[in-house]
Design an enzyme around this catalytic site. Structure first.
Site: not given
Lengths: 264, 264
Positions: B41, B111, B145
């Protein structure tokens, strides 16, 4: 709160023998100070869906439920048991019931996710969301076996406030990753304690894994059984779920609005 | 398909050094025959949300994306990288991009689940469902993540057809159960392969776990890194997800109608 889980072989359709096994476990667990005894899926009648459906005399179910309530009451211990239940429409479901130490029913639940062709031949899936009840100060819910393999079912209980989930199961040999990986993940991702009580040995040609577990809200195993019959104990810290939910607020940080817009 | 994952320490805001690390890994992985290199990330800029937001010159992002495409093209290897992206409204999001071996962008993702106060100070959450694209014959999706800790996000990808999920991450020290328990459960419950590539070492005061993993659709670990920088490889069997979905049809046996009626 002290949990006791009965991992045991059930005798198919020998209700009397199975009730005696539950009574013996309840006596031992109560003497040890346990607050509740969790028993496996369909344990009083045996895990044999087609045969139970074909041969069980359902007129005996009310007396059987009375007998199980008597076991809780006479030993002064809570009890989770699982039995067939017949709906008003005549459908057979797989149910679980939580009794308090006076034998009073606090909660019942019908299995939503049926596993495999035998269960689907004998039973229909229930539709209600798992409800939550305060049990000895801990918000508690019930699921059954295959239900808990679905993160959605555990989410429903957790979003409803559950911090303790009691799960009768009948898990076959070879599915070790269910208790060892999925159950720990369920406890961790929804931050509650899960007690998963399985059969051991063989019933009607099905060989069970044993491997009952209790997983805590940090994903750690509080107790894990081997393959043989045993009484498994685990102490539940009533504050643990709330503490974990402070550290990483999974439940608050879900995006249910988005999930619905995504068609989940 | 052979996956390569770069587990490496990133130098905060030293884009040139980080691109050289990606180029070196791409060269090594391509020589080994890998089809795609998955990087952590925000690796090209470093994982330091507030500082990146304050100091990154966003006018350089198009050239940086071009440079990364050049790394894929010149080495003949697919590439997953993660960068800030600026929306038409001027919001900063954390994104991930999948390039094919010609450097062409096949898929991008923003995200949805931001982790902690630093990320939320610097970025806004994206809203789109993870899309799925055919990559070398395998339906592939991206998450980032913290997203993957939510079973709902992986379900969205799997229900959309994904059999391979590529996940840049930045997971801190002490969260060992995320790769070891949650990632295996995500792969098992949605029956797909998940590659999870993490930072190692320390960046801007944050100590990373390393511990990158690849988990297969049976929940088993195909590869697992230690704490130090390394290139991790795993072979993906293109038929594995479909086979597991035949054995236990989790995706088909979900009850989305009920979950919605339960308010999930």
């Amino acid at each position: 709160m002290l949990l006791a889980l009965l991992q045991e072989n059930s005798a198919v359709l020998d209700v009397d023998a199975n009730c005696r096994a539950i009574a013996a476990a309840a006596k031992t667990a109560a003497a040890r100070g346990a607050d509740v005894l969790v028993t496996p899926e369909l344990f009083p009648v045996g895990y044999a869906p087609r045969r139970v459906r074909a041969e069980l005399d359902t007129s005996l179910l009310p007396a059987l439920r009375e007998r199980l309530a008597g076991i809780a009451r006479s030993n002064g211990i809570g009890l989770v048991y699982s039995l067939p239940r017949i709906t008003a429409q005549g459908d057979w479901q797989i149910s679980a019931t939580l009794l308090d130490a006076s034998g009073t029913s606090l909660l019942s639940y019908g299995k939503v996710h049926l596993f495999g062709p035998d269960e689907r031949a004998a039973f229909v899936p229930a539709l209600e969301r798992p409800a939550v009840v305060e049990f000895k100060g801990i918000p508690t819910s019930l699921l059954i076996c295959y239900d808990v393999e679905f993160p959605e079912a555990v989410r429903a209980a957790a979003v409803g406030g559950a911090e303790l989930l009691l799960v009768p199961t009948a898990l076959g040999h070879g599915f070790d990753d269910v208790p060892r990986v999925l159950l720990r993940a369920r406890a961790l991702e929804s931050q509650l304690t899960i007690a998963y009580a399985n059969h051991s040995g063989e019933e009607e040609g099905c060989r069970f894994l044993g491997g009952s577990v209790v997983a805590g809200p940090d994903g750690g195993l509080l107790a894990e059984a081997g393959t043989e019959p045993q009484l498994l104990y685990a102490e539940v810290d009533p504050g643990a779920a709330a503490r974990e939910r402070q550290i990483v607020p999974y439940l608050d940080e879900r995006r249910p609005d988005l999930y619905r817009s995504w068609g989940l």
